[in-house]
Design a protein around this motif. Structure first.
Motif, PDB file in Angstrom:
ATOM      1  N   UNK A  93       0.827  -1.218   0.000  1.00 56.20           N
ATOM      2  CA  UNK A  93       0.000   0.000   0.000  1.00 56.20           C
ATOM      3  C   UNK A  93       0.856   1.260   0.000  1.00 56.20           C
ATOM      4  N   UNK A  94       2.097   1.182   0.515  1.00 60.54           N
ATOM      5  CA  UNK A  94       2.926   2.389   0.499  1.00 60.54           C
ATOM      6  C   UNK A  94       3.178   2.886  -0.919  1.00 60.54           C
ATOM      7  N   UNK A  95       3.241   1.959  -1.880  1.00 59.13           N
ATOM      8  CA  UNK A  95       3.419   2.363  -3.277  1.00 59.13           C
ATOM      9  C   UNK A  95       2.200   3.126  -3.791  1.00 59.13           C
ATOM     10  N   UNK A  96       1.036   2.819  -3.244  1.00 57.89           N
ATOM     11  CA  UNK A  96      -0.201   3.445  -3.710  1.00 57.89           C
ATOM     12  C   UNK A  96      -0.529   4.726  -2.955  1.00 57.89           C
ATOM     13  N   UNK A  97       0.006   4.883  -1.730  1.00 59.88           N
ATOM     14  CA  UNK A  97      -0.425   5.984  -0.871  1.00 59.88           C
ATOM     15  C   UNK A  97       0.673   6.989  -0.533  1.00 59.88           C
ATOM     16  N   UNK A  98       1.909   6.561  -0.422  1.00 53.03           N
ATOM     17  CA  UNK A  98       2.976   7.452   0.026  1.00 53.03           C
ATOM     18  C   UNK A  98       3.428   8.375  -1.108  1.00 53.03           C
ATOM     19  N   UNK A  99       3.860   9.557  -0.722  1.00 50.65           N
ATOM     20  CA  UNK A  99       4.340  10.510  -1.721  1.00 50.65           C
ATOM     21  C   UNK A  99       5.713  10.096  -2.238  1.00 50.65           C
ATOM     22  N   UNK A 100       6.063  10.672  -3.369  1.00 53.27           N
ATOM     23  CA  UNK A 100       7.367  10.373  -3.964  1.00 53.27           C
ATOM     24  C   UNK A 100       8.506  10.744  -3.020  1.00 53.27           C
ATOM     25  N   UNK A 101       8.351  11.873  -2.323  1.00 49.15           N
ATOM     26  CA  UNK A 101       9.406  12.307  -1.400  1.00 49.15           C
ATOM     27  C   UNK A 101       9.514  11.390  -0.193  1.00 49.15           C
ATOM     28  N   UNK A 102       8.362  10.927   0.330  1.00 53.39           N
ATOM     29  CA  UNK A 102       8.389  10.004   1.471  1.00 53.39           C
ATOM     30  C   UNK A 102       9.081   8.701   1.088  1.00 53.39           C
ATOM     31  N   UNK A 103       8.788   8.221  -0.113  1.00 59.03           N
ATOM     32  CA  UNK A 103       9.387   6.967  -0.561  1.00 59.03           C
ATOM     33  C   UNK A 103      10.887   7.104  -0.786  1.00 59.03           C
ATOM     34  N   UNK A 104      11.332   8.274  -1.205  1.00 58.04           N
ATOM     35  CA  UNK A 104      12.723   8.420  -1.648  1.00 58.04           C
ATOM     36  C   UNK A 104      13.666   8.945  -0.583  1.00 58.04           C
ATOM     37  N   UNK A 160      -0.128 -13.257  -0.682  1.00 62.86           N
ATOM     38  CA  UNK A 160       0.452 -14.160   0.312  1.00 62.86           C
ATOM     39  C   UNK A 160       1.094 -13.356   1.430  1.00 62.86           C
ATOM     40  N   UNK A 161       0.550 -13.488   2.622  1.00 68.02           N
ATOM     41  CA  UNK A 161       1.112 -12.835   3.804  1.00 68.02           C
ATOM     42  C   UNK A 161       2.360 -13.588   4.247  1.00 68.02           C
ATOM     43  N   UNK A 162       3.470 -12.870   4.454  1.00 69.34           N
ATOM     44  CA  UNK A 162       4.731 -13.552   4.736  1.00 69.34           C
ATOM     45  C   UNK A 162       5.329 -13.289   6.093  1.00 69.34           C
ATOM     46  N   UNK A 163       5.378 -12.022   6.519  1.00 65.86           N
ATOM     47  CA  UNK A 163       6.098 -11.656   7.736  1.00 65.86           C
ATOM     48  C   UNK A 163       5.329 -10.618   8.544  1.00 65.86           C
ATOM     49  N   UNK A 164       5.658 -10.541   9.839  1.00 71.16           N
ATOM     50  CA  UNK A 164       5.212  -9.401  10.638  1.00 71.16           C
ATOM     51  C   UNK A 164       6.409  -8.541  11.039  1.00 71.16           C
ATOM     52  N   UNK A 165       7.624  -9.023  10.791  1.00 70.45           N
ATOM     53  CA  UNK A 165       8.820  -8.228  11.051  1.00 70.45           C
ATOM     54  C   UNK A 165       9.204  -7.472   9.789  1.00 70.45           C
ATOM     55  N   UNK A 166       9.507  -6.199   9.948  1.00 70.47           N
ATOM     56  CA  UNK A 166       9.940  -5.407   8.804  1.00 70.47           C
ATOM     57  C   UNK A 166      10.877  -4.318   9.295  1.00 70.47           C
ATOM     58  N   UNK A 167      11.742  -3.876   8.417  1.00 68.50           N
ATOM     59  CA  UNK A 167      12.600  -2.731   8.719  1.00 68.50           C
ATOM     60  C   UNK A 167      11.973  -1.501   8.092  1.00 68.50           C
ATOM     61  N   UNK A 168      11.770  -0.461   8.897  1.00 64.49           N
ATOM     62  CA  UNK A 168      11.080   0.745   8.436  1.00 64.49           C
ATOM     63  C   UNK A 168      11.957   1.961   8.695  1.00 64.49           C
ATOM     64  N   UNK A 169      11.669   3.041   7.949  1.00 66.83           N
ATOM     65  CA  UNK A 169      12.390   4.281   8.191  1.00 66.83           C
ATOM     66  C   UNK A 169      11.486   5.279   8.914  1.00 66.83           C
ATOM     67  N   UNK A 170      11.961   6.507   9.063  1.00 67.68           N
ATOM     68  CA  UNK A 170      11.229   7.510   9.834  1.00 67.68           C
ATOM     69  C   UNK A 170       9.895   7.879   9.203  1.00 67.68           C
ATOM     70  N   UNK A 171       9.729   7.622   7.913  1.00 65.49           N
ATOM     71  CA  UNK A 171       8.461   7.881   7.234  1.00 65.49           C
ATOM     72  C   UNK A 171       7.532   6.670   7.252  1.00 65.49           C
ATOM     73  N   UNK A 172       7.950   5.602   7.949  1.00 63.89           N
ATOM     74  CA  UNK A 172       7.126   4.398   8.004  1.00 63.89           C
ATOM     75  C   UNK A 172       7.230   3.539   6.764  1.00 63.89           C
ATOM     76  N   UNK A 173       8.221   3.787   5.923  1.00 67.01           N
ATOM     77  CA  UNK A 173       8.393   3.018   4.689  1.00 67.01           C
ATOM     78  C   UNK A 173       9.004   1.663   5.039  1.00 67.01           C
ATOM     79  N   UNK A 174       8.396   0.587   4.525  1.00 69.62           N
ATOM     80  CA  UNK A 174       8.871  -0.776   4.774  1.00 69.62           C
ATOM     81  C   UNK A 174       9.872  -1.188   3.709  1.00 69.62           C
ATOM     82  N   UNK A 175      10.915  -1.902   4.128  1.00 74.27           N
ATOM     83  CA  UNK A 175      11.965  -2.350   3.211  1.00 74.27           C
ATOM     84  C   UNK A 175      11.915  -3.874   3.063  1.00 74.27           C
ATOM     85  N   UNK A 176      12.124  -4.390   1.850  1.00 74.40           N
ATOM     86  CA  UNK A 176      12.093  -5.843   1.652  1.00 74.40           C
ATOM     87  C   UNK A 176      13.259  -6.556   2.321  1.00 74.40           C
TER      88      UNK A 176
END
Length: 576
Positions: A93-104, A160-176
């Motif tokens: 959903x971050x790809x659909x909702x977050x701004x370009x600046x938040x993602x980058x 397919x739901x895979x994990x509940x652990x994720x690494x995130x940044x200050x904008x809440x962006x999740x990293x694979x």
């Protein structure tokens, strides 16, 4: 009818463990009434996303001639989208909702070694990197546009739901992948571990469904939970506890949401793999990798739910292990290694995943060494490195992890030189082999350059190929020898001949290794032709093969089982 005036209905065999599970022989039959009939036709347009197990789904659907919408941008994987693995709903959903600046803001890494930019929101970080940030942003727009287009055309979206652990940044962006493991560098001021709760996962799945519905109001959903255990946990829990908790949360959310909505079905991938069965065939010996038979067992239930026939699997192959277990193990081991000047190791291993397995065997024998796996075989074969003119010899570009592993090796080699111990130093390597890729590269080179000679290949053909296509790889080996280390080059394995899918390539693979032996010995190197030696010594070779089966049904013919690497370790110790 009830049983002894209780609500338990004897006629419903699926309600009782003995008749519903224990009496089922999964090698010959499916679980009855486990999956409700899905009111879909065979020409239903399907899309899928999610964790590692989602890749199995896409490959199986394609092989069995379903109308599976496949990404045209990400041609290396059978996937509907070019995002790569999506382990949490928030990561989609971050790809659909977050701004370009938040993602980058925190997700673009500049590598000073090669002047390239890497996108940490993609598991492979864009392969060789990008020349500018604007190039990354343009690629992201292209990927997102394709994703929306494919969702807009789809009748069904399988997540397919895979994990509940994720690494995130200050904008809440999740990293694979945690920044610094493959690409980038880990900064605790930028990135932190996030363990999603039940409520957060429920909210994120609901939001994901709503956003997809905005793109395609008629789309239907299938939720499933990956049965593949966590590779590792970043919490302080034991991996077994962390994995059980993670899957429990995901399964509970998938069940609750599926029960509450008419546009969602739940498909029991998790149950089909994890419920204990006699004569179990669903996991390989590491008890984490789902076997080819396990994948087929799950997807046969899918076909049964659609009343669809099953056809043979495709020949599409992908031999790199997507979850990088060997690399993760190498990283974990390297963190525990003492790399100070007082702990010099005179034996050094430099290679690909074969050397992670060899390292395991040497450890069992109590042998001290530095190094092991530095990159995947493709990293060496495809020259994902930069040659240097200093003591480092080269810089791996495959990932930050490979650079960290290599740096520890070069530090040890430098200590050996500083302490005047070069006369006792021994380096073992297989760089230049990687035959699961290089043999195909050689045949393509012959087809392009010497078509008339392809039926009578000579050793000169190999030597010319090495000079033209493997010059950089071989330069690494030459540099090690020029620094004064004793270098032993080890050939690849002999197991191609024992598998139907690879037996026709066995003669050319052995000829490739013969040519390598000739080249290295002419240049004054020691060469251990293990494929030839193994065939001469071992009378029960099938006891030494790998039992890994890739998701497309191809056996692992280029690695050996751990018995092989135990044998190889002993052979090496005899000569060093």
């Amino acid at each position: 009818m009830t049983m002894n005036n209780t609500p338990y209905d004897k006629s419903r065999h699926e309600s009782f463990w003995r008749t519903g599970v224990a009496n089922v022989n999964p090698e010959f039959e499916l679980f009855k009434k486990l999956v409700p009939r899905l009111n879909y036709s065979k020409d239903l347009k399907l899309t899928s996303a999610g964790s590692c197990f989602a890749q199995h789904i896409g490959k199986w659907l394609t092989a069995n001639q379903y109308d599976y919408i496949r990404s045209q941008i990400n041609s290396e994987e059978i996937s509907s989208f070019a995002f790569g693995n999506i382990y949490t709903p928030a990561a989609l959903t971050q790809w659909l909702l977050k701004s370009e600046n938040e993602l980058a803001e925190f997700s673009i890494f500049f590598n000073e070694d090669n002047g390239r930019f890497y996108d940490l929101l993609f598991a492979n970080a864009g392969g060789g990197g990008y020349s500018s940030i604007s190039e990354i942003k343009e690629f992201r727009k292209k990927v997102l546009a394709e994703a929306k287009s494919n969702l807009g055309k789809a009748d069904c979206f399988i997540f397919t739901l895979g994990l509940i652990e994720s690494w995130v940044d200050a904008n809440g962006i999740c990293y694979p992948v945690c920044p610094g493991v493959k690409f980038g560098s880990f900064d605790p001021n930028k990135y932190s571990l996030k363990v999603f709760s039940y409520n957060e996962i429920y909210k994120d799945v609901t939001l994901m469904l709503e956003e997809v519905k905005k793109i395609n109001s008629n789309i239907h959903f299938i939720l499933t939970v990956s049965p593949v255990p966590l590779t590792a946990t970043a919490t302080d829990q034991h991996i077994l506890i962390a994995n059980t908790y993670s899957k429990s949360v995901l399964r509970a959310v998938a069940g609750a949401i599926s029960e509450s909505r008419s546009d969602i079905n739940y498909f029991p991938s998790f149950e089909l793999i994890t419920t204990p069965l006699k004569n179990d065939f669903r996991f390989l010996e590491n008890r984490r990798t789902v076997s080819k038979e396990g994948v087929d067992f799950v997807m046969k239930h899918w076909a049964d739910a659609l009343a669809s026939p099953i056809v043979t699997a495709s020949d599409d192959t992908n031999y790199e292990v997507d979850c990088d277990e060997e690399m993760l193990e190498s990283i974990a081991k390297s963190k525990n290694q003492d790399t100070s000047l007082d702990s010099i190791k005179l034996l050094t291993l430099i290679g690909d995943s074969h050397f992670s397995k060899l390292a395991r065997s040497l450890e069992k024998l109590g042998i001290e060494f530095s190094g092991g796996m530095v990159m995947n075989g493709s990293g060496f074969a495809q020259q994902k490195f930069l040659l240097t003119h200093d003591t480092d010899i080269f810089v791996p570009l495959e990932s930050a992890a490979s650079r960290n592993l290599w740096q520890k090796i070069t530090n040890n080699l430098q200590f050996i030189s500083e302490k005047n111990l070069l006369n006792r130093s021994c380096v073992i390597t297989n760089i230049g082999h990687q035959t699961h890729q290089s043999v195909a590269m050689f045949l393509e080179w012959m087809q392009s350059n010497r078509t008339e000679s392809i039926s009578k290949i000579s050793i000169q053909d190999f030597l010319d190929f090495f000079n033209e296509k493997l010059n950089q790889q071989l330069s690494i080996v030459f540099s090690l020898k020029n620094q004064g280390h004793r270098v032993i080059v080890v050939s690849d394995t002999p197991f191609w001949q024992y598998f139907e899918k690879s037996s026709h390539l066995h003669p050319i693979a052995i000829a490739y290794m013969d040519a390598m032996e000739y080249l290295f010995q002419e240049l004054g190197f020691e060469y251990l032709h293990t494929a030839k030696l193994f065939n001469e010594e071992i009378t029960n070779p099938l006891d030494y093969t790998s039992d890994l089966i890739y998701s497309d049904g191809t056996p692992d013919y280029f690695h050996g089982g751990q018995n092989y690497y135990d044998w190889l370790a002993v052979k090496l110790l005899e000569i060093i």
